[in-house]
Design an enzyme around this catalytic site. Sequence first.
Site, PDB file in Angstrom:
ATOM      1  N   LYS A  13     -10.627  97.787 155.774  1.00 57.06           N
ATOM      2  CA  LYS A  13      -9.561  98.283 156.663  1.00 57.06           C
ATOM      3  C   LYS A  13     -10.045  99.458 157.503  1.00 57.06           C
ATOM      4  CE  LYS A  13      -6.528  99.231 153.389  1.00 57.06           C
ATOM      5  NZ  LYS A  13      -7.326  98.925 152.182  1.00 57.06           N
ATOM      6  N   ARG A  88       1.968 100.489 151.574  1.00 62.60           N
ATOM      7  CA  ARG A  88       1.339  99.920 150.379  1.00 62.60           C
ATOM      8  C   ARG A  88       2.386  99.394 149.407  1.00 62.60           C
ATOM      9  NH1 ARG A  88      -3.747 103.024 150.752  1.00 62.60           N
ATOM     10  NH2 ARG A  88      -5.258 102.197 149.280  1.00 62.60           N
ATOM     11  N   ARG A 123     -19.962 101.867 148.165  1.00 61.50           N
ATOM     12  CA  ARG A 123     -19.404 102.580 149.321  1.00 61.50           C
ATOM     13  C   ARG A 123     -19.815 104.046 149.303  1.00 61.50           C
ATOM     14  NH1 ARG A 123     -13.154 102.131 150.837  1.00 61.50           N
ATOM     15  NH2 ARG A 123     -12.774 103.187 148.867  1.00 61.50           N
ATOM     16  N   ARG A 156     -16.845 108.345 146.766  1.00 59.57           N
ATOM     17  CA  ARG A 156     -15.480 108.814 146.526  1.00 59.57           C
ATOM     18  C   ARG A 156     -15.185 108.870 145.028  1.00 59.57           C
ATOM     19  NH1 ARG A 156     -11.396 105.592 150.372  1.00 59.57           N
ATOM     20  NH2 ARG A 156     -10.274 105.565 148.410  1.00 59.57           N
ATOM     21  N   ARG A 167      -7.301 100.113 140.730  1.00 54.61           N
ATOM     22  CA  ARG A 167      -6.783 100.060 142.108  1.00 54.61           C
ATOM     23  C   ARG A 167      -6.560  98.617 142.551  1.00 54.61           C
ATOM     24  NH1 ARG A 167     -11.314 102.960 144.887  1.00 54.61           N
ATOM     25  NH2 ARG A 167     -10.165 102.745 146.824  1.00 54.61           N
TER      26      ARG A 167
HETATM   27  P1  AMP Z   1      -7.396 104.640 150.452  1.00 60.77           P
HETATM   28  O1  AMP Z   1      -8.322 105.641 151.058  1.00 60.77           O
HETATM   29  O2  AMP Z   1      -6.525 103.968 151.453  1.00 60.77           O
HETATM   30  O3  AMP Z   1      -8.113 103.649 149.544  1.00 60.77           O
HETATM   31  O4  AMP Z   1      -6.400 105.479 149.515  1.00 60.77           O
HETATM   32  C1  AMP Z   1      -6.875 106.204 148.400  1.00 60.77           C
HETATM   33  C2  AMP Z   1      -5.735 106.567 147.479  1.00 60.77           C
HETATM   34  O5  AMP Z   1      -4.790 107.361 148.193  1.00 60.77           O
HETATM   35  C3  AMP Z   1      -4.939 105.408 146.934  1.00 60.77           C
HETATM   36  O6  AMP Z   1      -5.543 104.810 145.797  1.00 60.77           O
HETATM   37  C4  AMP Z   1      -3.614 106.096 146.601  1.00 60.77           C
HETATM   38  O7  AMP Z   1      -3.726 106.853 145.420  1.00 60.77           O
HETATM   39  C5  AMP Z   1      -3.467 107.070 147.750  1.00 60.77           C
HETATM   40  N1  AMP Z   1      -2.746 106.455 148.893  1.00 60.77           N
HETATM   41  C6  AMP Z   1      -3.207 106.230 150.149  1.00 60.77           C
HETATM   42  N2  AMP Z   1      -2.280 105.666 150.919  1.00 60.77           N
HETATM   43  C7  AMP Z   1      -1.191 105.498 150.140  1.00 60.77           C
HETATM   44  C8  AMP Z   1       0.100 104.956 150.351  1.00 60.77           C
HETATM   45  N3  AMP Z   1       0.468 104.436 151.545  1.00 60.77           N
HETATM   46  N4  AMP Z   1       0.965 104.966 149.306  1.00 60.77           N
HETATM   47  C9  AMP Z   1       0.634 105.477 148.108  1.00 60.77           C
HETATM   48  N5  AMP Z   1      -0.566 106.001 147.830  1.00 60.77           N
HETATM   49  C10 AMP Z   1      -1.485 106.007 148.844  1.00 60.77           C
END
Ligand code: AMP
Length: 213
Positions: A13, A88, A123, A156, A167
Amino acid sequence: MKLIMLGAPGAGKGTQAAELKDKLSIPAISTGAIIRNAIKNGTQVGIEAKAYIDNGQLVPDDTMIRLLGERLSMPDCVNGFILDGFPRTIAQAVALDEMVVDLDYVISLEVDDDVIVERLSGRRECPKCASTYHVTNNPSAKGDKCEKCGEPLVTRADDTPETILKRLAVYHEQTEPLIDYYKKSGKLVSVEGTSDVHSTTVEMFRAIGLEIA
Ligand code: AMP
């Protein structure tokens, strides 16, 4: 254009949102990056979100909806935006429908779980500009430094084997139902996301009627 990138963690994404951002000159908004920044800056939101993110769980809807609302009200969003990581949950999608009425496309990047695990394990991210790389599939031209800003790349904290599996489970349970949600609204386009970055970009651009440079 107002676009949403949908897909499992590691589906690409962020990488594909960056391609769209360059093409369309609209901001790519990563809610994960917003949360990681809040944690880095030690804000109240960051302090509260840290346990969720470290555990591979979602941050509560009300926090995320508020943060996204604030971001969308910034002036750079007037001509459109690309959402990476929001919504999400169904509750977030419903809230977004109340904030934004004229979404153009929801791009669903489809990648099998075994590929996701391999991708997330390799990553690397720039802690400064948030560019992402993969040690073999998409390496930085500057080795272990960011090719855009020269900062040393990091893994990360939530890309550990145990958290990756959590996740993915959270994705299937809480986020995957959004595919049906957006199918019903007629906005969904599905893009095969398993091949290399460029081929996926080509397919995605074609799916939403953009010319390839
Ligand atoms: P990402 O970088 O998009 O993989 O997001 C990393 C983490 O941030 C996720 O595993 C969640 O803990 C939190 N997070 C990011 N976006 C959301 C969202 N829209 N709703 C809830 N948690 C989020």
